[in-house]
Design a protein around this motif. Structure first.
Motif, short mmCIF file in Angstrom:
data_model
loop_
_atom_site.label_atom_id
_atom_site.label_comp_id
_atom_site.label_asym_id
_atom_site.label_seq_id
_atom_site.Cartn_x
_atom_site.Cartn_y
_atom_site.Cartn_z
N ASP A 221 0.81 -1.22 0.00
CA ASP A 221 0.00 0.00 0.00
C ASP A 221 0.85 1.27 0.00
OD1 ASP A 221 -2.19 -1.66 0.13
OD2 ASP A 221 -2.41 -1.47 2.31
N VAL A 222 2.13 1.13 0.24
CA VAL A 222 3.00 2.29 0.42
C VAL A 222 4.01 2.44 -0.72
CG1 VAL A 222 4.74 3.29 1.97
CG2 VAL A 222 2.77 2.12 2.94
N ILE A 223 4.56 1.34 -1.20
CA ILE A 223 5.67 1.38 -2.16
C ILE A 223 5.18 1.27 -3.60
CG2 ILE A 223 7.71 0.13 -2.97
CD1 ILE A 223 8.27 -0.65 -0.11
N GLN A 224 5.74 2.13 -4.43
CA GLN A 224 5.51 2.07 -5.88
C GLN A 224 6.86 2.06 -6.58
OE1 GLN A 224 3.85 5.10 -4.46
NE2 GLN A 224 2.30 3.67 -3.77
N LEU A 225 6.93 1.31 -7.66
CA LEU A 225 8.11 1.31 -8.52
C LEU A 225 7.68 1.89 -9.87
CD1 LEU A 225 9.40 -2.26 -7.61
CD2 LEU A 225 10.37 -0.08 -6.86
N PRO A 226 7.69 3.22 -10.00
CA PRO A 226 7.15 3.87 -11.19
C PRO A 226 7.80 3.43 -12.50
CG PRO A 226 7.59 5.48 -9.49
CD PRO A 226 8.16 4.18 -9.02
N GLU A 227 9.07 3.05 -12.46
CA GLU A 227 9.78 2.64 -13.67
C GLU A 227 9.93 1.13 -13.74
OE1 GLU A 227 13.44 4.71 -13.16
OE2 GLU A 227 12.58 6.64 -13.69
N GLY A 228 9.25 0.41 -12.86
CA GLY A 228 9.37 -1.04 -12.81
C GLY A 228 10.57 -1.46 -11.96
N CYS A 229 10.80 -2.76 -11.91
CA CYS A 229 11.85 -3.32 -11.05
C CYS A 229 13.26 -2.89 -11.46
CB CYS A 229 11.77 -4.84 -11.05
SG CYS A 229 10.28 -5.46 -10.26
N SER A 230 13.45 -2.54 -12.70
CA SER A 230 14.80 -2.16 -13.14
C SER A 230 14.99 -0.64 -13.18
CB SER A 230 15.08 -2.75 -14.53
OG SER A 230 14.15 -2.24 -15.47
N GLY A 231 14.06 0.10 -12.62
CA GLY A 231 14.14 1.57 -12.63
C GLY A 231 15.16 2.10 -11.64
N GLY A 232 15.29 3.41 -11.63
CA GLY A 232 16.29 4.07 -10.79
C GLY A 232 15.76 4.65 -9.50
N HIS A 233 14.48 4.41 -9.18
CA HIS A 233 13.99 4.91 -7.90
C HIS A 233 12.76 4.12 -7.42
CE1 HIS A 233 11.16 7.18 -10.44
NE2 HIS A 233 10.42 7.32 -9.37
N MET A 234 12.50 4.28 -6.13
CA MET A 234 11.35 3.67 -5.48
C MET A 234 10.63 4.78 -4.73
SD MET A 234 11.29 0.59 -2.65
CE MET A 234 12.20 1.43 -1.39
N ALA A 235 9.34 4.88 -4.89
CA ALA A 235 8.55 5.91 -4.22
C ALA A 235 7.72 5.28 -3.11
CB ALA A 235 7.63 6.61 -5.22
N CYS A 236 7.67 5.96 -1.97
CA CYS A 236 6.87 5.51 -0.83
C CYS A 236 5.93 6.64 -0.45
CB CYS A 236 7.77 5.16 0.35
SG CYS A 236 8.99 3.92 -0.02
N GLN A 237 4.65 6.42 -0.61
CA GLN A 237 3.67 7.45 -0.30
C GLN A 237 3.03 7.17 1.05
OE1 GLN A 237 1.07 7.58 -3.72
NE2 GLN A 237 2.46 9.00 -4.73
N HIS A 238 2.89 8.25 1.83
CA HIS A 238 2.27 8.12 3.15
C HIS A 238 0.84 7.66 2.99
CE1 HIS A 238 0.83 9.08 7.15
NE2 HIS A 238 2.10 9.20 7.52
N PRO A 239 0.41 6.68 3.80
CA PRO A 239 -0.94 6.14 3.64
C PRO A 239 -2.07 7.11 3.96
CG PRO A 239 0.28 4.98 5.38
CD PRO A 239 1.19 6.00 4.80
N THR A 240 -1.83 8.13 4.79
CA THR A 240 -2.94 9.01 5.16
C THR A 240 -2.68 10.49 4.90
OG1 THR A 240 -2.13 9.14 7.45
CG2 THR A 240 -3.77 7.44 6.95
N ILE A 241 -1.46 10.89 4.63
CA ILE A 241 -1.17 12.31 4.36
C ILE A 241 -0.94 12.48 2.87
CG2 ILE A 241 0.35 14.27 4.80
CD1 ILE A 241 1.06 13.02 7.48
N PRO A 242 -1.92 13.06 2.16
CA PRO A 242 -1.74 13.26 0.73
C PRO A 242 -0.56 14.20 0.45
CG PRO A 242 -3.98 13.83 1.44
CD PRO A 242 -3.18 13.57 2.66
N GLY A 243 0.21 13.86 -0.56
CA GLY A 243 1.31 14.73 -0.95
C GLY A 243 2.60 14.49 -0.19
N PHE A 244 2.62 13.52 0.74
CA PHE A 244 3.86 13.20 1.45
C PHE A 244 4.45 11.95 0.82
CE2 PHE A 244 6.31 10.99 4.72
CZ PHE A 244 7.20 11.99 5.08
N GLU A 245 5.66 12.11 0.28
CA GLU A 245 6.29 10.99 -0.41
C GLU A 245 7.79 10.97 -0.13
OE1 GLU A 245 5.53 9.64 -4.76
OE2 GLU A 245 7.13 11.10 -4.86
#
Length: 101
Positions: free
Chosen positions: A7-31
């Motif tokens: 629910d928190v982690i996204q891999l916007p470029e897939g598994c071979s991408g250069g970053h991992m994004a983690c979005q706060h579950p309840t605070i919009p805009g916190f990443e």
């Protein structure tokens, strides 16, 4: 880690991408964004570099304490990396973010 925190982690470029994004579950805009680069010299010396970038909306920045966290987080993350290693440092931050639900 994506399996542990789907629910928190996204891999916007897939598994071979250069970053991992983690979005706060309840605070919009916190990443939290973990960005990695691997430099390889002509001699074959490998140097990994891992950085933490924070993105916070005005709602997430409310209060001087959160502003202070946002400013100090990248350098504190570098210290944490040296103390506990890559995987543990990232997991500590994700767990801390999830506890704040």
């Amino acid at each position: 880690m994506q399996e542990k925190y789907p629910d928190v982690i996204q891999l916007p470029e897939g598994c071979s991408g250069g970053h991992m994004a983690c979005q706060h579950p309840t605070i919009p805009g916190f990443e939290m964004k973990f960005v990695w680069k691997i430099n390889v010299t002509d001699n074959g010396v490998v140097t990994p570099k891992l950085s933490l970038l924070l993105k916070m909306s005005e709602q997430g920045m409310a209060g001087p304490a959160r502003m202070n966290v946002a400013q100090q987080a990248p350098s504190c993350f570098q210290s944490l990396l040296r103390l506990v290693g890559t995987e543990a440092a990232i997991e500590i931050l994700i767990k801390h973010m999830c506890m704040d639900k």
